[in-house]
Design a protein around this motif. Structure first.
Motif, PDB file in Angstrom:
ATOM      1  N   ASP A   6     -61.684 -16.719 -91.519  1.00 27.71           N
ATOM      2  CA  ASP A   6     -62.040 -17.543 -92.669  1.00 27.71           C
ATOM      3  C   ASP A   6     -63.480 -17.170 -93.018  1.00 27.71           C
ATOM      4  OD1 ASP A   6     -62.930 -19.485 -94.436  1.00 27.71           O
ATOM      5  OD2 ASP A   6     -61.977 -21.138 -93.366  1.00 27.71           O
ATOM      6  N   LEU A   7     -63.643 -16.363 -94.047  1.00 32.34           N
ATOM      7  CA  LEU A   7     -64.971 -15.859 -94.400  1.00 32.34           C
ATOM      8  C   LEU A   7     -65.912 -16.958 -94.872  1.00 32.34           C
ATOM      9  CD1 LEU A   7     -63.993 -12.488 -96.098  1.00 32.34           C
ATOM     10  CD2 LEU A   7     -64.989 -12.845 -93.826  1.00 32.34           C
ATOM     11  N   ASP A   8     -65.357 -18.087 -95.312  1.00 23.40           N
ATOM     12  CA  ASP A   8     -66.211 -19.218 -95.693  1.00 23.40           C
ATOM     13  C   ASP A   8     -66.862 -19.860 -94.472  1.00 23.40           C
ATOM     14  OD1 ASP A   8     -65.693 -18.939 -98.424  1.00 23.40           O
ATOM     15  OD2 ASP A   8     -63.916 -20.221 -98.312  1.00 23.40           O
ATOM     16  N   GLN A   9     -66.208 -19.752 -93.312  1.00 23.35           N
ATOM     17  CA  GLN A   9     -66.737 -20.327 -92.075  1.00 23.35           C
ATOM     18  C   GLN A   9     -67.590 -19.344 -91.272  1.00 23.35           C
ATOM     19  OE1 GLN A   9     -66.520 -23.445 -90.933  1.00 23.35           O
ATOM     20  NE2 GLN A   9     -65.425 -24.054 -92.761  1.00 23.35           N
ATOM     21  N   ALA A  12     -71.313 -14.580 -89.230  1.00 23.46           N
ATOM     22  CA  ALA A  12     -71.655 -13.217 -88.800  1.00 23.46           C
ATOM     23  C   ALA A  12     -72.494 -13.215 -87.527  1.00 23.46           C
ATOM     24  CB  ALA A  12     -72.344 -12.448 -89.928  1.00 23.46           C
ATOM     25  N   ASN A  13     -72.143 -14.065 -86.576  1.00 19.67           N
ATOM     26  CA  ASN A  13     -72.835 -14.098 -85.294  1.00 19.67           C
ATOM     27  C   ASN A  13     -72.561 -12.850 -84.461  1.00 19.67           C
ATOM     28  OD1 ASN A  13     -74.190 -16.722 -85.301  1.00 19.67           O
ATOM     29  ND2 ASN A  13     -72.128 -17.526 -85.515  1.00 19.67           N
ATOM     30  N   GLY A  14     -71.405 -12.238 -84.674  1.00 21.07           N
ATOM     31  CA  GLY A  14     -71.087 -10.978 -84.007  1.00 21.07           C
ATOM     32  C   GLY A  14     -70.544 -11.100 -82.596  1.00 21.07           C
ATOM     33  N   ILE A  15     -70.244 -12.290 -82.145  1.00 18.22           N
ATOM     34  CA  ILE A  15     -69.689 -12.444 -80.799  1.00 18.22           C
ATOM     35  C   ILE A  15     -68.363 -11.700 -80.698  1.00 18.22           C
ATOM     36  CG2 ILE A  15     -68.738 -14.118 -79.151  1.00 18.22           C
ATOM     37  CD1 ILE A  15     -70.945 -16.060 -80.211  1.00 18.22           C
ATOM     38  N   CYS A  16     -67.545 -11.808 -81.730  1.00 17.57           N
ATOM     39  CA  CYS A  16     -66.255 -11.117 -81.726  1.00 17.57           C
ATOM     40  C   CYS A  16     -66.438  -9.597 -81.690  1.00 17.57           C
ATOM     41  CB  CYS A  16     -65.417 -11.517 -82.937  1.00 17.57           C
ATOM     42  SG  CYS A  16     -66.234 -11.261 -84.530  1.00 17.57           S
ATOM     43  N   PHE A  24     -63.237  -5.728 -84.638  1.00 18.45           N
ATOM     44  CA  PHE A  24     -64.131  -6.467 -85.528  1.00 18.45           C
ATOM     45  C   PHE A  24     -65.347  -5.621 -85.880  1.00 18.45           C
ATOM     46  CE2 PHE A  24     -62.075  -9.524 -82.672  1.00 18.45           C
ATOM     47  CZ  PHE A  24     -61.414 -10.317 -83.589  1.00 18.45           C
ATOM     48  N   GLU A  25     -65.774  -5.714 -87.141  1.00 22.16           N
ATOM     49  CA  GLU A  25     -66.956  -4.971 -87.577  1.00 22.16           C
ATOM     50  C   GLU A  25     -67.719  -5.789 -88.613  1.00 22.16           C
ATOM     51  OE1 GLU A  25     -68.156  -0.874 -89.938  1.00 22.16           O
ATOM     52  OE2 GLU A  25     -66.084  -1.180 -89.320  1.00 22.16           O
ATOM     53  N   ASP A  30     -73.428  -8.216 -93.573  1.00 22.11           N
ATOM     54  CA  ASP A  30     -72.992  -9.211 -92.585  1.00 22.11           C
ATOM     55  C   ASP A  30     -71.677  -9.892 -92.963  1.00 22.11           C
ATOM     56  OD1 ASP A  30     -74.947  -8.737 -90.734  1.00 22.11           O
ATOM     57  OD2 ASP A  30     -76.278 -10.312 -91.466  1.00 22.11           O
ATOM     58  N   ILE A  31     -70.762  -9.112 -93.491  1.00 22.68           N
ATOM     59  CA  ILE A  31     -69.414  -9.595 -93.769  1.00 22.68           C
ATOM     60  C   ILE A  31     -68.498  -9.012 -92.706  1.00 22.68           C
ATOM     61  CG2 ILE A  31     -67.484  -9.575 -95.397  1.00 22.68           C
ATOM     62  CD1 ILE A  31     -69.598  -9.457 -97.640  1.00 22.68           C
ATOM     63  N   LEU A  32     -67.711  -9.883 -92.079  1.00 20.05           N
ATOM     64  CA  LEU A  32     -66.824  -9.457 -91.004  1.00 20.05           C
ATOM     65  C   LEU A  32     -65.570  -8.805 -91.566  1.00 20.05           C
ATOM     66  CD1 LEU A  32     -66.342  -9.516 -87.905  1.00 20.05           C
ATOM     67  CD2 LEU A  32     -65.026 -11.600 -88.307  1.00 20.05           C
ATOM     68  N   HIS A  33     -65.215  -7.675 -90.981  1.00 22.16           N
ATOM     69  CA  HIS A  33     -63.982  -6.973 -91.331  1.00 22.16           C
ATOM     70  C   HIS A  33     -63.157  -6.828 -90.060  1.00 22.16           C
ATOM     71  CE1 HIS A  33     -65.447  -5.865 -95.321  1.00 22.16           C
ATOM     72  NE2 HIS A  33     -66.621  -5.729 -94.731  1.00 22.16           N
ATOM     73  N   ILE A  34     -61.851  -6.935 -90.227  1.00 26.81           N
ATOM     74  CA  ILE A  34     -60.923  -6.755 -89.120  1.00 26.81           C
ATOM     75  C   ILE A  34     -60.185  -5.449 -89.353  1.00 26.81           C
ATOM     76  CG2 ILE A  34     -58.909  -7.695 -87.939  1.00 26.81           C
ATOM     77  CD1 ILE A  34     -59.916 -10.480 -88.738  1.00 26.81           C
TER      78      ILE A  34
END
Length: 62
Positions: A6-9, A12-16, A24-25, A30-34
Motif C-alpha cells: 500500500d504505497l499510501d502507507q 520507505a523505511n527499507g526494512i523489507c 523489494f527495491e 523512495d518509492i517501493l517496487h516489488i
C-alpha cells in the motif's frame, strides 16, 4: 500467494529491502517496487517476516 504494498502507507523505511533485496527495491524517489509479486513456495516465511517487520503495515500477503 502474492505480496503487495500500500504505497499510501509505505514510508520507505527499507526494512523489507534488507530482508529480501531481490524482491523489494526503493527507487531514487523512495518509492517501493516489488520485483515479483508471486511469492515462491520456499520464500513464504521470508515474505511473512517482511510483512510483520514493516513499521507502517504497508505490506500484505494475499
Amino acid at each position: 500467494m502474492k505480496i503487495g504494498v500500500d504505497l499510501d502507507q509505505c514510508e520507505a523505511n527499507g526494512i523489507c529491502v534488507g530482508i529480501a533485496p531481490d524482491v523489494f527495491e526503493l527507487d531514487d524517489e523512495d518509492i517501493l517496487h516489488i520485483a515479483e509479486a508471486d511469492v515462491p513456495e520456499g520464500r513464504v516465511t521470508e515474505m511473512e517476516s517482511a510483512v510483520t517487520q514493516c513499521p507502517k503495515a504497508a505490506l500484505r500477503l494475499q
